[in-house]
Design a protein around this motif. Structure first.
Motif, mmCIF file in Angstrom:
data_model
loop_
_atom_site.group_PDB
_atom_site.id
_atom_site.type_symbol
_atom_site.label_atom_id
_atom_site.label_comp_id
_atom_site.label_asym_id
_atom_site.label_seq_id
_atom_site.Cartn_x
_atom_site.Cartn_y
_atom_site.Cartn_z
ATOM 1 N N ALA A 1 50.777 -34.261 68.642
ATOM 2 C CA ALA A 1 49.630 -33.345 68.643
ATOM 3 C C ALA A 1 50.001 -32.029 67.961
ATOM 4 O O ALA A 1 49.213 -31.484 67.178
ATOM 5 C CB ALA A 1 49.158 -33.099 70.075
ATOM 6 N N ALA A 2 51.193 -31.515 68.253
ATOM 7 C CA ALA A 2 51.634 -30.258 67.633
ATOM 8 C C ALA A 2 51.729 -30.404 66.116
ATOM 9 O O ALA A 2 51.296 -29.522 65.368
ATOM 10 C CB ALA A 2 52.981 -29.832 68.220
ATOM 11 N N ASN B 1 47.228 -41.321 78.899
ATOM 12 C CA ASN B 1 47.358 -42.579 78.163
ATOM 13 C C ASN B 1 46.236 -42.752 77.154
ATOM 14 O O ASN B 1 46.483 -43.016 75.976
ATOM 15 C CB ASN B 1 47.379 -43.767 79.140
ATOM 16 C CG ASN B 1 48.620 -43.758 79.995
ATOM 17 O OD1 ASN B 1 49.691 -43.363 79.548
ATOM 18 N ND2 ASN B 1 48.488 -44.160 81.236
ATOM 19 N N ILE B 2 45.016 -42.601 77.606
ATOM 20 C CA ILE B 2 43.876 -42.780 76.718
ATOM 21 C C ILE B 2 43.862 -41.681 75.655
ATOM 22 O O ILE B 2 43.372 -41.861 74.542
ATOM 23 C CB ILE B 2 42.552 -42.853 77.523
ATOM 24 C CG1 ILE B 2 41.455 -43.567 76.747
ATOM 25 C CG2 ILE B 2 42.087 -41.503 77.968
ATOM 26 C CD1 ILE B 2 41.557 -45.047 76.755
ATOM 27 N N GLY B 3 44.450 -40.525 75.983
ATOM 28 C CA GLY B 3 44.560 -39.430 75.017
ATOM 29 C C GLY B 3 45.373 -39.811 73.799
ATOM 30 O O GLY B 3 45.075 -39.379 72.682
ATOM 31 N N ASN B 4 46.410 -40.617 73.988
ATOM 32 C CA ASN B 4 47.196 -41.075 72.837
ATOM 33 C C ASN B 4 46.363 -41.958 71.914
ATOM 34 O O ASN B 4 46.477 -41.868 70.695
ATOM 35 C CB ASN B 4 48.452 -41.821 73.303
ATOM 36 C CG ASN B 4 49.594 -40.883 73.582
ATOM 37 O OD1 ASN B 4 50.055 -40.172 72.703
ATOM 38 N ND2 ASN B 4 50.039 -40.857 74.820
ATOM 39 N N LEU B 5 45.505 -42.776 72.501
ATOM 40 C CA LEU B 5 44.619 -43.608 71.681
ATOM 41 C C LEU B 5 43.630 -42.728 70.912
ATOM 42 O O LEU B 5 43.394 -42.939 69.723
ATOM 43 C CB LEU B 5 43.879 -44.611 72.564
ATOM 44 C CG LEU B 5 42.913 -45.550 71.846
ATOM 45 C CD1 LEU B 5 43.642 -46.407 70.808
ATOM 46 C CD2 LEU B 5 42.182 -46.429 72.854
ATOM 47 N N VAL B 6 43.068 -41.738 71.583
ATOM 48 C CA VAL B 6 42.122 -40.819 70.927
ATOM 49 C C VAL B 6 42.821 -40.046 69.807
ATOM 50 O O VAL B 6 42.269 -39.861 68.717
ATOM 51 C CB VAL B 6 41.489 -39.864 71.961
ATOM 52 C CG1 VAL B 6 40.698 -38.754 71.292
ATOM 53 C CG2 VAL B 6 40.598 -40.650 72.913
ATOM 54 N N LEU B 7 44.053 -39.611 70.055
ATOM 55 C CA LEU B 7 44.823 -38.900 69.030
ATOM 56 C C LEU B 7 45.067 -39.799 67.815
ATOM 57 O O LEU B 7 44.895 -39.369 66.672
ATOM 58 C CB LEU B 7 46.150 -38.418 69.620
ATOM 59 C CG LEU B 7 47.093 -37.650 68.695
ATOM 60 C CD1 LEU B 7 46.415 -36.413 68.112
ATOM 61 C CD2 LEU B 7 48.363 -37.258 69.456
ATOM 62 N N ALA B 8 45.437 -41.038 68.069
ATOM 63 C CA ALA B 8 45.652 -41.989 66.972
ATOM 64 C C ALA B 8 44.375 -42.183 66.161
ATOM 65 O O ALA B 8 44.402 -42.137 64.921
ATOM 66 C CB ALA B 8 46.153 -43.323 67.520
ATOM 67 N N PRO C 1 38.951 -34.145 63.096
ATOM 68 C CA PRO C 1 39.610 -33.019 63.763
ATOM 69 C C PRO C 1 39.237 -32.867 65.232
ATOM 70 O O PRO C 1 40.098 -32.521 66.052
ATOM 71 C CB PRO C 1 39.134 -31.803 62.958
ATOM 72 C CG PRO C 1 38.767 -32.349 61.615
ATOM 73 C CD PRO C 1 38.263 -33.740 61.872
ATOM 74 N N LEU C 2 37.982 -33.118 65.589
ATOM 75 C CA LEU C 2 37.578 -32.949 66.986
ATOM 76 C C LEU C 2 38.367 -33.878 67.910
ATOM 77 O O LEU C 2 38.821 -33.456 68.980
ATOM 78 C CB LEU C 2 36.070 -33.194 67.151
ATOM 79 C CG LEU C 2 35.556 -33.038 68.589
ATOM 80 C CD1 LEU C 2 35.812 -31.631 69.116
ATOM 81 C CD2 LEU C 2 34.084 -33.386 68.668
ATOM 82 N N LEU C 3 38.568 -35.128 67.508
ATOM 83 C CA LEU C 3 39.329 -36.063 68.341
ATOM 84 C C LEU C 3 40.778 -35.605 68.486
ATOM 85 O O LEU C 3 41.359 -35.675 69.576
ATOM 86 C CB LEU C 3 39.275 -37.475 67.756
ATOM 87 C CG LEU C 3 37.913 -38.159 67.740
ATOM 88 C CD1 LEU C 3 38.036 -39.573 67.175
ATOM 89 C CD2 LEU C 3 37.294 -38.192 69.129
ATOM 90 N N VAL C 4 41.359 -35.122 67.388
ATOM 91 C CA VAL C 4 42.740 -34.616 67.439
ATOM 92 C C VAL C 4 42.818 -33.434 68.390
ATOM 93 O O VAL C 4 43.717 -33.350 69.228
ATOM 94 C CB VAL C 4 43.227 -34.225 66.022
ATOM 95 C CG1 VAL C 4 44.573 -33.506 66.090
ATOM 96 C CG2 VAL C 4 43.321 -35.459 65.128
ATOM 97 N N ARG C 5 41.867 -32.517 68.291
ATOM 98 C CA ARG C 5 41.875 -31.319 69.140
ATOM 99 C C ARG C 5 41.687 -31.659 70.615
ATOM 100 O O ARG C 5 42.374 -31.115 71.483
ATOM 101 C CB ARG C 5 40.781 -30.358 68.672
ATOM 102 C CG ARG C 5 41.072 -29.741 67.323
ATOM 103 C CD ARG C 5 39.870 -29.005 66.774
ATOM 104 N NE ARG C 5 40.154 -28.469 65.461
ATOM 105 C CZ ARG C 5 39.237 -28.194 64.555
ATOM 106 N NH1 ARG C 5 37.945 -28.401 64.823
ATOM 107 N NH2 ARG C 5 39.584 -27.706 63.377
ATOM 108 N N VAL C 6 40.740 -32.547 70.903
ATOM 109 C CA VAL C 6 40.489 -32.946 72.293
ATOM 110 C C VAL C 6 41.737 -33.568 72.905
ATOM 111 O O VAL C 6 42.142 -33.227 74.024
ATOM 112 C CB VAL C 6 39.277 -33.901 72.364
ATOM 113 C CG1 VAL C 6 39.237 -34.647 73.690
ATOM 114 C CG2 VAL C 6 37.979 -33.133 72.148
ATOM 115 N N ALA C 7 42.357 -34.478 72.171
ATOM 116 C CA ALA C 7 43.577 -35.120 72.675
ATOM 117 C C ALA C 7 44.695 -34.095 72.844
ATOM 118 O O ALA C 7 45.425 -34.116 73.839
ATOM 119 C CB ALA C 7 44.009 -36.238 71.728
ATOM 120 N N ALA C 8 44.828 -33.183 71.886
ATOM 121 C CA ALA C 8 45.890 -32.169 71.948
ATOM 122 C C ALA C 8 45.715 -31.263 73.159
ATOM 123 O O ALA C 8 46.686 -30.925 73.846
ATOM 124 C CB ALA C 8 45.901 -31.346 70.663
#
Length: 196
Positions: free
Chosen positions: A99-100, A42-49, A57-64
């Motif tokens: 993420a993809a 759940n929190i990963g979707n917030l980080v991705l957003a 890029p680091l936040l996108v990669r971590v969430a992915a």
């Protein structure tokens, strides 16, 4: 019709994981279990957003990286146990799809899994202090039901879980990197010598 730049389109893509996160929030609020919002998926979707909105890029990669183990965990512990729910499906299947798409641009580097691992330890620690023990968010309070005979102590379970998490995240990063590797510079800027 106004043509959007690729950069703007990528930023707007961040709206989707934000909506997935908010939809989960509405669901958990309705059953008075907001603590579940701290699950890594759940929190990963917030980080991705946030990574997409602010071009990090680091936040996108971590969430992915977390979407792959998150999808398996969700399937085995949620779908098989309770069935499919719309908001949960959006958070997990939608999250990995976004993420993809994002990684086609941001790519995956060799070290992002380490940040994903450190982030998981931090979120687990926060979960231990701010969520109800009965929710056992991120397995921060107790041994996962079914593993009590294997792990008579929570700290034995936590150590095994931590090692398994590191391995999962490394493999997840490896998989994403196999599909969309980060572009490695072939020469160093200062010397012009090959970086290999």
């Amino acid at each position: 019709m106004m043509k959007l730049s690729p950069q703007t389109r990528l930023r707007l893509l961040g709206i989707l994981p934000l909506l997935f996160f908010l939809a989960q929030g509405v669901h958990y609020r309705s059953i008075d279990q907001l603590g579940h919002m701290l699950w890594m998926c759940n929190i990963g979707n917030l980080v991705l957003a946030l990574g997409l909105f602010f071009e990090k890029p680091l936040l996108v990669r971590v969430a992915a990286i977390w979407t792959i183990p998150g999808l398996f965990i969700w399937f085995f512990y949620v779908v098989l146990a309770w069935g499919v729910f719309l908001t949960s499906t959006l958070a997990h299947v939608g999250g990995i799809a976004v993420a993809a798409l994002a990684l086609k641009t941001y790519r995956m580097d060799r070290n992002a899994w380490r940040y994903a691992f450190g982030w998981s330890l931090l979120v687990q620690l926060i979960s231990r202090f701010v969520t109800a023990p009965e929710l056992n968010v991120n397995l921060a309070h107790a041994v996962q039901p079914g593993f009590e005979r294997t792990f008579p102590s929570y700290w034995m379970f936590w150590l095994a879980l931590t090692v398994a998490t590191a391995i999962w995240l490394w493999l997840s990063g490896l998989l994403w990197r196999a599909v969309w590797p980060a572009l490695e510079p072939s020469t160093t800027p200062a010397t012009g010598v090959s970086a290999r």
